[in-house]
Design a protein around this motif. Structure first.
Motif, mmCIF file in Angstrom:
data_model
loop_
_atom_site.group_PDB
_atom_site.id
_atom_site.type_symbol
_atom_site.label_atom_id
_atom_site.label_comp_id
_atom_site.label_asym_id
_atom_site.label_seq_id
_atom_site.Cartn_x
_atom_site.Cartn_y
_atom_site.Cartn_z
ATOM 1 N N SER A 241 0.828 -1.213 0.000
ATOM 2 C CA SER A 241 0.000 0.000 0.000
ATOM 3 C C SER A 241 0.858 1.257 0.000
ATOM 4 C CB SER A 241 -0.927 -0.003 1.215
ATOM 5 O OG SER A 241 -0.180 -0.065 2.421
ATOM 6 N N SER A 242 2.061 1.178 0.580
ATOM 7 C CA SER A 242 2.926 2.357 0.617
ATOM 8 C C SER A 242 3.481 2.700 -0.757
ATOM 9 C CB SER A 242 4.095 2.123 1.591
ATOM 10 O OG SER A 242 4.898 1.036 1.161
ATOM 11 N N GLU A 243 3.472 1.747 -1.675
ATOM 12 C CA GLU A 243 3.970 1.988 -3.023
ATOM 13 C C GLU A 243 2.893 2.528 -3.953
ATOM 14 O OE1 GLU A 243 7.092 -1.208 -4.306
ATOM 15 O OE2 GLU A 243 5.548 -2.248 -3.115
ATOM 16 N N LEU A 244 1.648 2.491 -3.510
ATOM 17 C CA LEU A 244 0.525 2.889 -4.348
ATOM 18 C C LEU A 244 -0.084 4.200 -3.861
ATOM 19 C CD1 LEU A 244 -1.199 -0.603 -4.626
ATOM 20 C CD2 LEU A 244 0.140 0.546 -6.412
ATOM 21 N N ALA A 245 -0.814 4.861 -4.742
ATOM 22 C CA ALA A 245 -1.534 6.093 -4.397
ATOM 23 C C ALA A 245 -2.877 6.072 -5.108
ATOM 24 C CB ALA A 245 -0.732 7.321 -4.807
ATOM 25 N N SER A 246 -3.889 6.557 -4.418
ATOM 26 C CA SER A 246 -5.224 6.621 -5.007
ATOM 27 C C SER A 246 -5.250 7.667 -6.120
ATOM 28 C CB SER A 246 -6.256 6.985 -3.933
ATOM 29 O OG SER A 246 -7.538 7.151 -4.503
ATOM 30 N N ILE A 247 -5.928 7.355 -7.207
ATOM 31 C CA ILE A 247 -6.071 8.318 -8.305
ATOM 32 C C ILE A 247 -7.053 9.396 -7.837
ATOM 33 C CG2 ILE A 247 -6.825 8.648 -10.686
ATOM 34 C CD1 ILE A 247 -6.014 5.780 -11.257
ATOM 35 N N PRO A 248 -6.640 10.661 -7.754
ATOM 36 C CA PRO A 248 -7.479 11.704 -7.140
ATOM 37 C C PRO A 248 -8.851 11.864 -7.759
ATOM 38 C CG PRO A 248 -5.242 12.500 -7.503
ATOM 39 C CD PRO A 248 -5.341 11.188 -8.196
ATOM 40 N N PHE A 249 -8.949 11.749 -9.062
ATOM 41 C CA PHE A 249 -10.219 11.985 -9.738
ATOM 42 C C PHE A 249 -11.012 10.697 -9.954
ATOM 43 C CE2 PHE A 249 -6.829 11.394 -12.806
ATOM 44 C CZ PHE A 249 -7.341 10.480 -13.697
ATOM 45 N N SER A 250 -10.503 9.567 -9.443
ATOM 46 C CA SER A 250 -11.209 8.293 -9.592
ATOM 47 C C SER A 250 -10.981 7.433 -8.358
ATOM 48 C CB SER A 250 -10.730 7.564 -10.856
ATOM 49 O OG SER A 250 -11.526 6.414 -11.114
ATOM 50 N N PRO A 251 -11.637 7.762 -7.246
ATOM 51 C CA PRO A 251 -11.459 7.001 -6.000
ATOM 52 C C PRO A 251 -11.727 5.509 -6.214
ATOM 53 C CG PRO A 251 -12.736 8.991 -5.608
ATOM 54 C CD PRO A 251 -12.606 8.861 -7.100
ATOM 55 N N GLY A 252 -10.950 4.691 -5.522
ATOM 56 C CA GLY A 252 -11.077 3.252 -5.677
ATOM 57 C C GLY A 252 -10.100 2.681 -6.672
ATOM 58 N N HIS A 253 -9.418 3.544 -7.412
ATOM 59 C CA HIS A 253 -8.411 3.107 -8.372
ATOM 60 C C HIS A 253 -7.040 3.604 -7.921
ATOM 61 C CE1 HIS A 253 -10.837 1.226 -11.498
ATOM 62 N NE2 HIS A 253 -11.761 2.141 -11.242
ATOM 63 N N GLY B 233 1.124 11.801 -9.835
ATOM 64 C CA GLY B 233 1.124 13.244 -10.065
ATOM 65 C C GLY B 233 0.971 13.607 -11.525
ATOM 66 N N GLY B 234 1.731 12.934 -12.386
ATOM 67 C CA GLY B 234 1.615 13.190 -13.818
ATOM 68 C C GLY B 234 0.243 12.834 -14.352
ATOM 69 N N LEU B 235 -0.337 11.760 -13.819
ATOM 70 C CA LEU B 235 -1.679 11.361 -14.250
ATOM 71 C C LEU B 235 -2.703 12.404 -13.847
ATOM 72 C CD1 LEU B 235 -3.494 9.245 -15.552
ATOM 73 C CD2 LEU B 235 -3.623 8.085 -13.330
#
Length: 487
Positions: free
Chosen positions: A360-372, A380-382
């Motif tokens: 989980s520490s290597e991953l980050a939630s996509i800000p505009f698509s929670p759950g992904h 950041g670039g995405l």
């Protein structure tokens, strides 16, 4: 010795009266001449006064009429200059409002023709504002200059009204067309999210059916709850799609049969609310889809007999668990597949032990698509790419798939199909790949072509294998430039 002749001859004093008759007669004659002289002088003076009074009465000597005419011209010219300043301020308000629309979501989504028409109207209005700035008056100006200013302001007044009308009409067309396209795209994204949810629900329902006779299956109740939530969201999505279709039909009919302002009012009252609801619902669908997929993967990957074994594997080092038995080379996580640990069926695929086992520490939630989720160093670039995408199309990108665990990839993999890569070979398992809907899933669409032209600047690309001429054409598959392979 010189003597002064008095203006009014003096009468002799009594003690100067002549004594002889001749002398008295001479004195009387002089007196009569003196009286006549005085009356002539008085008459001349009175006559001059009468003539002068008449002249002033006739305005011959009175400067007031000339001053009044000059003052009236100055007042008219100054009033015209004030009117020009007011027109300029009013036009500036219209320009600001139109520019705001052009730079906003509706303007960004509007077709090129409508945007260009509004740009032209804005340029015309700004030129007119410059002309109005030059319509000034100085009290020291001449009557000729005042007359010229009055004519100039009269023309500018008519031009300002026409420019304001053209600006409002061009703005209305941008708003209506932009909102219409935003609604179409939002509904397309909602349909894609709904379709993705239904696919996940179908797999989940099959998993529930297969596990119905088993006891102690982990997360079975969680999967059932997620499926119930999915059914409710599916119904909500269907209702909203019907509302959007009705709004589009009503807007089209209104635009064809009613004054333009009525069509704009209909769009303005319905579309923003529909867009807001669609955005929230698409996010909820994506979140629930991920929940269904997670629960389904757990249910499918675990049986009552394997539960203890899975718990033991979870306590081991992920790399050791993924490496499998060194004697056989078989991957403990690929049971039931045709893939050997360390190999992939396609030459452009790269197997890694970490694939699908990121922490989980290597991953980050996509800000505009929670759950992904994607890998933390590329989110950041995405997010920046999505901001540019939303500015262009008025809605965020629709993410249908992102990071997948090993178990999730295993549940999707079908050796007879090229749709999903084997577990350990997919870039989804590296946290560096996403599947995008909302129009992107079609080659040649505006959304797809925009991403092709702009995504790489933000660190995301469409890989060669997924191109129309690639081994597995997939317009929806995009990945980070850091991906270790082209899949």
């Amino acid at each position: 010795m010189l003597t002064e002749t008095p203006l009014w001859p003096e009468l002799p004093t009594p003690h100067q009266a002549p004594s002889s008759p001749r002398a008295r007669r001479a004195a009387e004659r002089r007196a009569r001449r003196g009286r006549r002289t005085r009356w002539v002088v008085v008459a001349v003076v009175l006559g001059l006064g009468s003539v002068s009074g008449g002249a002033y009465a006739l305005g011959l000597f009175d400067p007031a009429p000339v001053a009044a005419e000059s003052s009236s011209a100055v007042v008219d010219a100054q009033a015209a200059a004030d009117d020009a300043a007011t027109l300029r301020e009013q036009l500036a308000v219209e320009v600001k409002a139109a520019q705001s629309v052009l730079e906003g979501p509706d303007g960004q989504a509007a077709p090129k023709a409508e945007r260009q028409a509004l740009d032209t109207a804005l340029d015309d209005a700004r030129r007119l504002m410059t002309a109005l700035d030059g319509a000034t008056w100085s009290p020291s100006g001449t009557e000729q200059q005042a007359t010229a200013l009055l004519g100039q302001v009269g023309t500018l007044r008519a031009d300002a009204r026409a420019a304001a009308d053209a600006l409002r009409e061009a703005t209305r067309l941008v708003v209506e067309s932009g909102r219409q396209l935003r609604l179409e795209r939002a509904m397309t994204g909602l349909e894609d999210a709904r379709a993705g949810l239904r696919e996940s629900v179908a797999v989940g329902e099959q998993a529930v059916a297969e596990s119905a006779q088993s006891a102690g299956v982990p997360d079975l109740e969680g999967l059932r709850a997620a499926l119930d939530q999915a059914a409710d969201l599916d119904a909500q999505a269907g209702a909203l799609l019907e509302k959007a279709a009705a709004a589009q039909t009503a807007a089209t009919g209104t635009a064809a049969s009613a004054p333009p302002q009525d069509g704009a009012a209909a769009q303005g009252s319905a579309v923003p609310e529909l867009l807001a609801q669609a955005g929230k619902l698409a996010t909820a669908l994506a979140t629930t889809t991920a929940q269904v997929e997670d629960a389904t993967a757990t249910v499918l990957a675990t049986t009552p007999d394997e539960a203890v074994e899975v718990e033991a594997e979870a306590a081991e080092d992920p790399a050791d668990a993924a490496a499998g038995d060194p004697d056989t080379g078989a991957d403990a996580g690929t049971a039931g597949t045709d893939t050997t640990a360390g190999t992939c069926p396609e030459p452009d695929q790269v197997w890694t032990a970490e694939n699908g086992h990121l922490s989980s520490s290597e991953l980050a939630s996509i800000p505009f698509s929670p759950g992904h989720y994607v890998r933390a160093d590329v989110v950041g670039g995405l997010a920046e790419l999505n901001e540019a995408y939303a500015a262009e199309f008025g809605v965020s990108m629709t993410i249908n798939s992102s990071y997948r665990t090993y178990a999730q990839q295993e549940s999707l993999y079908d050796p007879s199909s090229k749709t999903a890569a084997p577990p350990g070979c997919s870039n989804h398992g590296t946290g560096l790949a996403i599947d995008i809907g909302g129009g992107v899933q079609a080659f040649g669409s505006a959304q797809y072509e925009w991403l092709k032209a702009n995504a790489e600047a933000y660190g995301w690309v469409h890989p060669p294998f997924a191109e129309p001429s690639g081994r597995n054409p997939e317009p929806w598959h995009w990945q980070s430039v850091q991906a270790p392979n082209s899949y």
